[in-house]
Each structure stands twice: as structure tokens, then as C-alpha cells.
Scaffold this active site. Structure first.
Site, short mmCIF file in Angstrom:
data_model
loop_
_atom_site.label_atom_id
_atom_site.label_comp_id
_atom_site.label_asym_id
_atom_site.label_seq_id
_atom_site.Cartn_x
_atom_site.Cartn_y
_atom_site.Cartn_z
N TYR A 53 0.83 -1.21 0.00
CA TYR A 53 0.00 0.00 0.00
C TYR A 53 0.86 1.25 0.00
O TYR A 53 1.97 1.23 0.50
CB TYR A 53 -0.89 0.01 1.23
CG TYR A 53 -2.03 -0.99 1.21
CD1 TYR A 53 -2.34 -1.72 0.08
CD2 TYR A 53 -2.79 -1.20 2.36
CE1 TYR A 53 -3.38 -2.64 0.09
CE2 TYR A 53 -3.83 -2.12 2.38
CZ TYR A 53 -4.12 -2.84 1.25
OH TYR A 53 -5.15 -3.75 1.27
N SER A 231 -13.67 -4.22 0.33
CA SER A 231 -14.44 -3.57 -0.74
C SER A 231 -15.95 -3.72 -0.55
O SER A 231 -16.67 -4.04 -1.49
CB SER A 231 -14.03 -4.11 -2.13
OG SER A 231 -12.75 -3.67 -2.48
N LEU A 233 -18.03 -1.48 -0.35
CA LEU A 233 -18.69 -0.45 -1.15
C LEU A 233 -18.30 -0.53 -2.63
O LEU A 233 -18.56 0.39 -3.40
CB LEU A 233 -18.35 0.95 -0.61
CG LEU A 233 -18.94 1.27 0.77
CD1 LEU A 233 -18.45 2.63 1.26
CD2 LEU A 233 -20.47 1.25 0.73
N PHE A 235 -15.39 -0.39 -4.26
CA PHE A 235 -14.52 0.71 -4.68
C PHE A 235 -15.28 2.02 -4.81
O PHE A 235 -14.97 2.87 -5.63
CB PHE A 235 -13.79 0.37 -5.98
CG PHE A 235 -12.41 -0.20 -5.76
CD1 PHE A 235 -12.15 -1.07 -4.72
CD2 PHE A 235 -11.36 0.14 -6.60
CE1 PHE A 235 -10.89 -1.58 -4.51
CE2 PHE A 235 -10.08 -0.38 -6.40
CZ PHE A 235 -9.85 -1.23 -5.34
N GLY A 240 -23.19 5.12 -4.83
CA GLY A 240 -24.06 5.78 -5.80
C GLY A 240 -23.50 7.05 -6.37
O GLY A 240 -24.09 7.66 -7.27
#
Length: 344
Positions: A53, A231, A233, A235, A240
Site C-alpha cells: 500500500y 471492498s 462499497l 470501490f 451511488g
């Protein structure tokens, strides 16, 4: 904050884990420390990171995330947090990560470097970021024998993890982006040779990728291995924001269309629109629905959330209070039956 036992260990963790892959790319060190402070203040005691990361990975930013966390960790009581990191698997176009192997020497080098960066003498959980062998993941949907390659054996990886446990450098180890076969083989060989059992599996799980439910859920139920869902959501797609504004700021736009294209597939967008509609008809935000789904699943040990702003982090943590009614769950499952795992 709800807590639970971490996989088959004796460690107690929050049901929400702070993911950190934005630290060093989308977040400054000051941002990172503010997120860590806020999460801990809300009862989050579980922090997940990785040597590769931040994401999107590059030679220029490699290891920055662990460095940021390390400088924060230096000011905390060590036993106040459960700290997890990962050793990178075979190089996926990242030649700056050693030599792309998961042999004993590479794992030893990786853990020593991570401990130094994180300013600690041990990790509570050390994970293999992705398998050494040929396995479909990161958007691949089927196993292809043509992709077979030489790879370090699971037994070799187990034996070095045993060495690290005995040396006090790690308390437990886990796998990530693994298959049902992989988890069972780790467990079988550990039992056969008297080696540590895999404690957790960190795999994607969300409304647009429920593939975990197709075999791994039973494996984890019967073995005590805990799912760390990442993940949740998609990414950011399941918030929305990209549907509402195709130019919305976020990694799916910042990193380009070639990054995680599974979250940009037309079927993924179609499913997302329907989940957004369900959420809003029931007085929820799309984020609340997506995270509420993960937080409420019986097989999710802890859900890994990530954010680029404190406002996003607050909404993500507060979603633990969302109660999904039987009607909402039925509507979600109806969409899933029609558009199954579009972002697998």
C-alpha cells in the site's frame, strides 16, 4: 461498537476494521492520523494494512501506508489496537516489491521490514495478500489451467508462518484473495504437520460480489476461519456517487478505467442502480444499505472500511446502526438472483 472474536483466535476485535490503502496516495499523513484517531475514538480497535500500500501501487509510494501508521503507532499503547498487515504475493507488475516470490526468505524480509515501518515488535495478524499459485481473483471469474506457473508450496508458506509465530513476530496468520480449496489445503497441511492453522480470510464481499457465499461460507462456518470482508462499497460504486455524477471524485475516476474494471461493468452499474433505488425507497443512503448488508451477515467476522474524508468515515462507521428489515433483505436478494455477482 460491536466486537467479536477474530477468526479462530483468542483476539477480540471490533466488527468494523479500518482499511488504510488510501494512506499515501489519496490521503496525506495528517489525514491518515486524523482517520486513525477518529476510528479509535469510535471503538474501532482493528487496523488493516499491507506492505504494497497505498493503492494504486507505485514505486514512488510503496510502503508509505505502513510508514504513516508506524508514526501514529509510536504514540499509542501497543495493546490498544489489533494490527494486521500483508506480505505481497508474486509480483503483479510490481518489480519494486522484492523479487515477486512467496518463499521463506522473501516472507522473512517482508515481515522484518513491515515491523520496522510500523514501529512495533509484532503483528497480531499477518496475511498472504494473494496466493502464490494460479488462482482466479481480482476480477477473474473462472479457473484457467493454462495459467499454471511454478509457485512456492502452501507447506513452505505454513512453515515460515510457524517460524514467525515461534519468534514472536506474529501472533496469527491469515490468507487473502483465497479460494475454498486454498483454505482447506492450508488447514489440512497445518493439521498434518502440527503447524498453525489459518485464522482469517480477507476476500471481497459486497452487494455486487457475493461469491463468498458459494463455498467459502460453509468452509469458514465449519472451520472457524473468519471472513474479513473488503471492498464492501465496491470501490465506492455502491455509494451511488458515480451514478449520480459520472465525474465524481473517487478512485474509479482518479485511477482510470483500467483499474478494477469489474466495478465498471454494465451489469455492475445496473445492479448498483437497483440497490440505490431500494435504499432510497426505504429512507437509507446507498452507503447505509451496502454497509448495513455486510455488517449484518452472519459469516462476516469484520468489515474493512476505507475513506478519503472524515465525513465518509463517519457515515461508514455510523452505518453499523442500520437495521435491514425482512422486506429490504428480500428486495436485495431479488436483485442478486437476477444479476449475480457482476463485480466478481
Amino acid at each position: 461498537m460491536q466486537t467479536t472474536r477474530l477468526g479462530n483466535t483468542d483476539i477480540t476485535v471490533s466488527r468494523i476494521c479500518l482499511g488504510t490503502m488510501t494512506f499515501g496516495q489519496q490521503n496525506t499523513e495528517a489525514d491518515a492520523h486524523a482517520q486513525l484517531d477518529y476510528a479509535v475514538a469510535q471503538g474501532v480497535n482493528f487496523i488493516d494494512t499491507a506492505e504494497m500500500y497505498p493503492v494504486r501501487p507505485s514505486a514512488d509510494t510503496y510502503t508509505l501506508t505502513e510508514q504513516y501508521i508506524g508514526r501514529w503507532m509510536a504514540k499509542q499503547p501497543r495493546d490498544s489496537v489489533v494490527l494486521a498487515s500483508k506480505v505481497a504475493g508474486p509480483s503483479r507488475g510490481m518489480p519494486w516489491v522484492r523479487n515477486g516470490k512467496l518463499d521463506a526468505d522473501n516472507i522473512r524480509q517482508a515481515i522484518d521490514a513491515s515491523l520496522k515501518r510500523l514501529q512495533t515488535d509484532h503483528l497480531d495478524l499477518y496475511q498472504i495478500h494473494w496466493p502464490a499459485r494460479n488462482v482466479p481473483n481480482f476480477g477473474q471469474t473462472s479457473f484457467n489451467p493454462a495459467n499454471e506457473r511454478e509457485a512456492e508450496s502452501i507447506e513452505v508458506q505454513l512453515r515460515v508462518m510457524d517460524e514467525l509465530v515461534r519468534a514472536g513476530k506474529i501472533r496469527h496468520f491469515g490468507v487473502s484473495n483465497e479460494s475454498a480449496y486454498g483454505v482447506m489445503e492450508f488447514l489440512h497441511l497445518a493439521d498434518k504437520h502440527g503447524l498453525p492453522a489459518v485464522a482469517t480470510i480477507q476476500n471481497p464481499y459486497s452487494l455486487v460480489n457475493r461469491s463468498f457465499e458459494e463455498a467459502l461460507d460453509e468452509v469458514c462456518f465449519r472451520t472457524g476461519v473468519g471472513l474479513l470482508a473488503y471492498s464492501p462499497l465496491g470501490f465506492g460504486q455502491l455509494t451511488g456517487k458515480y451514478i449520480d455524477d459520472e465525474n465524481a471524485h473517487g478512485r474509479l475516476n482518479v485511477f482510470g478505467k483500467d483499474w478494477s474494471p469489474r466495478y465498471l461493468r454494465e451489469k455492475t452499474l445496473a445492479a448498483t442502480r437497483r440497490y440505490m433505488d431500494i435504499a432510497r425507497r426505504h429512507g437509507l443512503t446507498p452507503t447505509q444499505l451496502a454497509l448495513g448488508w455486510c455488517y449484518s451477515r452472519w459469516f462476516v467476522n469484520s468489515t474493512i472500511i476505507g475513506a478519503t474524508t472524515l465525513e465518509q468515515l463517519k457515515e461508514n462507521i455510523d452505518a453499523q446502526n442500520v437495521v435491514l428489515t425482512d422486506e429490504i433483505i428480500a428486495e436485495v436478494n431479488a436483485v442478486h438472483e437476477q444479476i449475480r455477482n457482476p463485480a466478481q
